[in-house]
Scaffold this active site. Structure first.
Site, short mmCIF file in Angstrom:
data_model
loop_
_atom_site.label_atom_id
_atom_site.label_comp_id
_atom_site.label_asym_id
_atom_site.label_seq_id
_atom_site.Cartn_x
_atom_site.Cartn_y
_atom_site.Cartn_z
N HIS A 110 -20.18 31.70 6.44
CA HIS A 110 -20.83 32.45 5.35
C HIS A 110 -22.31 32.08 5.38
O HIS A 110 -22.68 30.91 5.51
CB HIS A 110 -20.17 32.07 4.01
CG HIS A 110 -21.00 32.47 2.83
ND1 HIS A 110 -21.47 33.74 2.66
CD2 HIS A 110 -21.48 31.74 1.78
CE1 HIS A 110 -22.19 33.79 1.56
NE2 HIS A 110 -22.21 32.60 1.00
N CYS A 123 -17.74 34.55 -1.89
CA CYS A 123 -18.17 34.47 -0.48
C CYS A 123 -17.01 34.23 0.47
O CYS A 123 -17.17 34.35 1.70
CB CYS A 123 -19.22 33.38 -0.32
SG CYS A 123 -20.48 33.44 -1.59
N ASN A 131 -28.29 35.83 1.25
CA ASN A 131 -26.87 35.59 1.00
C ASN A 131 -26.25 36.87 0.44
O ASN A 131 -26.60 37.30 -0.66
CB ASN A 131 -26.76 34.43 -0.01
CG ASN A 131 -25.33 34.12 -0.42
OD1 ASN A 131 -24.41 34.87 -0.13
ND2 ASN A 131 -25.16 33.01 -1.12
#
Ligand code: B82
Length: 322
Positions: free
Chosen positions: A249, A112, A279
């Site tokens: 993120h 990420c 995500n």
């Protein structure tokens, strides 16, 4: 002095939307459970397109939008943990599809944090004065590495990609960075490639999917992200009043709530779209930036802080001036 500016942003996500309700038909879960713990309402999932396609579609839009010739691109970097192949890299597939015949190309694996790490690398190439036009992408097909029978993880992730064109600018652009890794923490891992050959005496049992210790990485994120944002402020002498947006993120809206509280700043300073995409690991920051650009939220002179955190463990923040 050469600075590195983001001169265009674009993204591409697969069309197919899967809602929390849809997921409740394949695992024992429901919309209330997912949205109250994560902020996620739906995610886009690939019906067959792979990671390279998300970058290629994004890259075509970037070249079209800026009127840039493919042959003028010097370097292509793709941040991903879900490449189409072990080799060639996604970036080489992009180089071929876009016709960037003069570019060199490589992928970055930092989960990420991959897009922030990749911007940092691109920045150094441009600052050196040796390269002028760099395409940086963050793209993932996480649905390939999610265990679709595990209700704790399969509801969290989505597919898609985004990217940026980076070029030298006289002032502003990438102003400061703060990058870290802590390889001794395995609270988030994905797809174990085990050794298996004719001389291998002990074949380990692999697990081909993402595994996370939710509580542990939650604690990690809420600890390191405020610290990293503060480090950026300390390095530049700015305060949060000088920062228009923080673009984190998009892992979980609860993480963002706690980070906002710890930084003693309004949640409205944070750009949040986890509701729509879930995500998407390395893709989450460039998708968010591209949406912000599309909405006209990034104006000349605006300062933003982007902050990535994830498997590795890795994390990092960057201050960018428009
Ligand atoms: S969770 O552990 O289930 N939880 C926190 C206690 C519920 C609010 C959870 C959930 Br559900 C979803 C995401 C996380 C999380 O902490 N994610 C991350 C943290 C740090 C770095 C990356 C991530 C990520 O998910 O990408 C926790």
């Amino acid at each position: 002095m050469i600075n590195t500016g983001i001169t265009a942003l674009e993204s591409y996500v697969p069309e197919q939307i899967v809602t929390n309700e849809d997921l409740s038909h394949i695992v024992d879960t429901n919309d209330e459970w997912i949205s109250s713990r994560t902020g996620i309402k739906r995610r886009h999932l690939s019906t067959g397109e792979n990671t390279s396609q998300f970058c290629i579609n994004t890259g075509k839009k970037l070249l079209d939008k800026t009127g840039t010739n493919a042959e003028d691109i010097d370097l292509i970097i793709v941040a991903t943990i879900t490449p189409d192949y072990a080799t060639p890299s996604v970036s080489c597939q992009v180089q071929k599809a876009l016709g960037c015949t003069n570019a060199f190309a490589f992928d970055i694996s930092a989960a990420c944090s991959g897009f922030v790490y990749s911007l940092s690398i691109a920045d150094k190439y441009i600052r050196s004065g040796l390269y002028q036009k760099v395409l940086v992408f963050g793209a993932e097909t996480l649905s390939k590495i999610v265990n679709w029978t595990d209700r704790n993880t399969c509801v969290l992730f989505g597919d898609g990609g985004g990217g940026a064109l980076l070029e030298p600018v006289e002032k502003g652009g990438i102003v400061a960075e703060d990058l870290h890794a802590r390889g001794d923490d395995e609270a988030l891992t994905g797809r174990h490639h085990v050794v298996e050959n004719m001389v291998c005496t002990h074949i380990e049992k692999g697990y081909p999917y993402l595994i996370m210790d939710g509580r542990a990485i939650f604690n990690f994120a809420t600890k390191v992200v405020p610290k990293s944002v503060n480090k950026i402020l300390e390095k530049t002498g700015f305060t949060l009043d000088d920062i228009k947006y923080i673009v984190p993120h998009q892992a979980n809206s609860r993480i963002i709530d706690i980070v906002a509280r710890k930084l003693k700043t309004d949640i409205d300073k944070f750009y949040i779209n986890v509701e729509e995409y879930g995500n998407t690991s390395a893709a989450s920051i460039p998708i968010a930036l591209s949406e912000m650009s599309e909405k006209g939220l990034l104006k000349k002179g605006d300062r933003i802080i982007i902050t990535g955190f994830g498997a590795g463990l890795t994390w990092g923040s960057m201050l960018i001036e428009w």
